[in-house]
Write an enzyme that holds these catalytic residues in place. Structure first.
Site, PDB file in Angstrom:
ATOM      1  CB  CYS A   2      -9.509 -27.004  12.946  1.00 15.72           C
ATOM      2  SG  CYS A   2     -10.190 -25.368  13.240  1.00 15.72           S
ATOM      3  CG  ASP A  10      -6.049  -4.808   2.404  1.00 20.31           C
ATOM      4  OD1 ASP A  10      -6.528  -4.004   1.579  1.00 20.31           O
ATOM      5  OD2 ASP A  10      -5.791  -4.518   3.588  1.00 20.31           O
ATOM      6  CG  PHE A  55      -5.145   4.069   5.094  1.00 16.29           C
ATOM      7  CD1 PHE A  55      -4.345   3.027   4.701  1.00 16.29           C
ATOM      8  CD2 PHE A  55      -5.923   3.949   6.214  1.00 16.29           C
ATOM      9  CE1 PHE A  55      -4.331   1.850   5.419  1.00 16.29           C
ATOM     10  CE2 PHE A  55      -5.911   2.777   6.937  1.00 16.29           C
ATOM     11  CZ  PHE A  55      -5.113   1.723   6.543  1.00 16.29           C
ATOM     12  CG  ASP A  58      -5.091   6.718  -1.857  1.00 18.69           C
ATOM     13  OD1 ASP A  58      -4.035   6.478  -1.228  1.00 18.69           O
ATOM     14  OD2 ASP A  58      -6.168   6.160  -1.584  1.00 18.69           O
ATOM     15  CB  CYS A  95     -11.804 -25.362  10.028  1.00 17.55           C
ATOM     16  SG  CYS A  95     -10.283 -24.488   9.604  1.00 17.55           S
ATOM     17  CD  GLN A 142      -9.862   7.356  -1.771  1.00 15.53           C
ATOM     18  OE1 GLN A 142     -10.921   7.379  -1.141  1.00 15.53           O
ATOM     19  NE2 GLN A 142      -8.816   6.628  -1.391  1.00 15.53           N
ATOM     20  CG  ASP A 188      -2.085   0.938   1.045  1.00 16.13           C
ATOM     21  OD1 ASP A 188      -2.960   0.976   1.905  1.00 16.13           O
ATOM     22  OD2 ASP A 188      -2.104   1.660   0.015  1.00 16.13           O
ATOM     23  CG  HIS A 192      -9.343 -21.039  12.864  1.00 19.49           C
ATOM     24  ND1 HIS A 192      -9.933 -22.139  12.266  1.00 19.49           N
ATOM     25  CD2 HIS A 192     -10.332 -20.120  13.035  1.00 19.49           C
ATOM     26  CE1 HIS A 192     -11.223 -21.910  12.079  1.00 19.49           C
ATOM     27  NE2 HIS A 192     -11.502 -20.689  12.525  1.00 19.49           N
ATOM     28  CB  CYS A 251      -6.695 -24.562   9.662  1.00 12.78           C
ATOM     29  SG  CYS A 251      -7.047 -24.323  11.419  1.00 12.78           S
TER      30      CYS A 251
HETATM   31  C1  LIG Z   1      -9.874   3.263   8.161  1.00 15.00           C
HETATM   32  C2  LIG Z   1      -9.806   1.806   7.683  1.00 15.00           C
HETATM   33  C3  LIG Z   1      -8.371   1.307   7.654  1.00 15.00           C
HETATM   34  C4  LIG Z   1     -10.697   0.920   8.528  1.00 15.00           C
HETATM   35  O1  LIG Z   1     -10.354   1.709   6.348  1.00 15.00           O
HETATM   36  C5  LIG Z   1      -9.867   2.441   5.340  1.00 15.00           C
HETATM   37  O2  LIG Z   1      -9.142   3.396   5.473  1.00 15.00           O
HETATM   38  N1  LIG Z   1     -10.306   1.976   4.147  1.00 15.00           N
HETATM   39  C6  LIG Z   1      -9.753   2.514   2.947  1.00 15.00           C
HETATM   40  C7  LIG Z   1      -8.350   2.126   2.745  1.00 15.00           C
HETATM   41  C8  LIG Z   1      -7.708   1.073   3.357  1.00 15.00           C
HETATM   42  N2  LIG Z   1      -6.430   1.024   2.902  1.00 15.00           N
HETATM   43  C9  LIG Z   1      -6.232   2.053   2.012  1.00 15.00           C
HETATM   44  N3  LIG Z   1      -5.129   2.375   1.326  1.00 15.00           N
HETATM   45  C10 LIG Z   1      -5.167   3.437   0.506  1.00 15.00           C
HETATM   46  N4  LIG Z   1      -4.050   3.773  -0.199  1.00 15.00           N
HETATM   47  N5  LIG Z   1      -6.301   4.192   0.354  1.00 15.00           N
HETATM   48  C11 LIG Z   1      -7.461   3.900   1.022  1.00 15.00           C
HETATM   49  O3  LIG Z   1      -8.470   4.598   0.858  1.00 15.00           O
HETATM   50  C12 LIG Z   1      -7.418   2.772   1.887  1.00 15.00           C
HETATM   51 ZN   LIG Z   2      -9.318 -24.058  11.634  1.00 12.72          ZN
END
Ligand SMILES: CC(C)(C)OC(=O)NCc1c[nH]c2nc(N)[nH]c(=O)c12
Ligand SMILES: [Zn+2]
Length: 368
Positions: free
Chosen positions: A309, A266, A94, A144, A304, A189, A90, A335, A306
């Site tokens: 389990c 993710d 954020f 972003d 499960c 966005q 990432d 798990h 895994c």
């Molecule tokens: C606040 C939480 C983490 C619960 O959710 C989000 O922010 N969700 C959105 C999000 C997660 N990871 C990202 N990476 C980037 N570049 N931009 C994003 O908007 C997001």
């Molecule tokens: Zn399991």
């Protein structure tokens, strides 16, 4: 360019596959979160055993610690952390907002103070791409502006416009620096406004990326609003590119979003909840510290397969957790990650067999 192949599409749910420099990815896919070059409590061998195809790392964290100089010594994350399969990083946007102190957002980039040692940094789109290239990750993300919730229409316009300008800068830098060793994904966005989601999607697609992510969801909005934004945005994205919903979600979210045409996910839930004693089962979640498990000789989930389990009872896992034993976090994480990876694997199989609707009905019927 990316070789995303759609193998079958039933309604909107899709099964696909594409290749990266470190191997093939079949979709739908769930990516366990490995923020600081480790999926907490698991070895790479255990990650492989639970079926993880690709893991997520965070540029912001790894840039601050251990830093690009050290990871660069190992030619990137794979050798550094002994994970030979694909990695997605990432971009840091954020994370800056959720972790850094004294941060300031300017046209140039994010100015912030490290949450580790207070050192001052400027994170620009170019810097984020440079760091991700140094980490040698297989899928890299544009920098972003992830908007908090709630936000006004005006704030959402500003954020999506900045996100578009930065996406352009990310792409130009990426083309000049790598030209295709890895896949750069754009991020849509637009807050909780369908008109802005449409506009952001059009602007990001106008720049043209190998894959597209939908950001700014699961930021505290009601579930139905998240689903409405996803339902509106997913069909706008090109069918021949992967679609990645960032930071989402519960098992139910994944089933709904695959049904709406999402391919990649993710989420910290399986790993974080494991460390809080919350385990996922096909009937819903259980809190392993609950007294009702004190003498329970059965596994977390009878369906499960895994390692946890197959070898341990709920009574033993409850004992470990209440005793705060390190093994509790490891067995719980094995798990939970297996549960998430297996859920998307079963969805893929159902889609390929043309029985996704039946899968979805059975999924909900067990969770009454
Ligand atoms: C606040 C939480 C983490 C619960 O959710 C989000 O922010 N969700 C959105 C999000 C997660 N990871 C990202 N990476 C980037 N570049 N931009 C994003 O908007 C997001
Ligand atoms: Zn399991």
């Amino acid at each position: 360019m990316i070789d995303f192949k759609l193998i079958v599409q039933s309604e909107n749910a899709r099964a696909g596959e594409f290749h990266t420099a470190h191997g093939k990815i079949t979709t739908p896919v769930f990516m366990p979160v490995g923020t600081q070059a480790t999926v907490k409590a698991l070895t790479p061998e255990e990650l492989k055993e639970v079926g993880a195809q690709i893991i997520l790392g965070n540029t912001y964290h790894l840039y601050l610690r251990p830093g690009t100089e050290i990871v660069g010594r190992f030619e990137g994350l794979h050798r550094f952390m002994h994970w030979e399969r694909p990695i997605l990083t990432d971009s840091g946007g954020f994370q800056v907002f959720s972790l850094a102190k004294l941060r300031k957002l300017t046209e140039k980039g994010y100015q912030f103070q490290s949450h580790i040692d207070g050192s001052r940094h400027l994170f620009t789109p170019e810097k984020s791409i440079e760091v991700q290239i140094c980490l040698n990750s297989d899928i890299i993300m544009c920098l972003d502006q992830c908007l908090e919730y709630p936000a006004t229409h005006e704030q959402a316009v500003e954020a999506l416009e900045l996100t578009t300008r930065w996406a352009q800068r990310c792409k130009e830098y990426w083309e000049a620096e790598t030209g295709g060793l890895n896949h750069l994904f754009g991020i849509v966005q637009g807050g909780m406004f369908t008109d802005l989601r449409q506009r952001s999607a059009e602007e990001i697609m106008g720049i043209d990326f190998p894959g597209y992510a939908i950001g700014g969801l699961s930021v505290g909005e009601p579930k139905e609003l998240m689903m409405e934004m996803a339902a509106h945005t997913l069909p706008l994205l090109p069918a021949d590119r992967p679609r990645y919903i960032m930071g989402v979600g519960t098992p139910e979210d994944l089933v709904e979003l695959v049904d709406l045409g999402a391919d990649m996910f993710d989420c910290v839930m399986p790993t974080r909840n494991a460390r809080n004693g919350q385990l996922f089962t096909e009937r819903g979640t259980i809190n392993i510290c609950n007294a009702r498990f004190r003498e329970d000789e059965g596994p977390v989930d009878t369906s499960c397969s895994c390692y946890t389990c197959r070898h341990y009872s709920r009574a033993y896992l409850r004992h470990l957790y209440t005793a705060r034993e390190i093994l509790a976090y490891r067995l719980n994480t094995i798990h939970n990650v297996h549960y998430y990876v297996n859920l998307v694997k079963e969805m893929r199989e159902a889609i390929l067999a043309g029985r996704f609707d039946r899968f979805k009905k059975a999924f909900y019927s067990k969770r009454q």
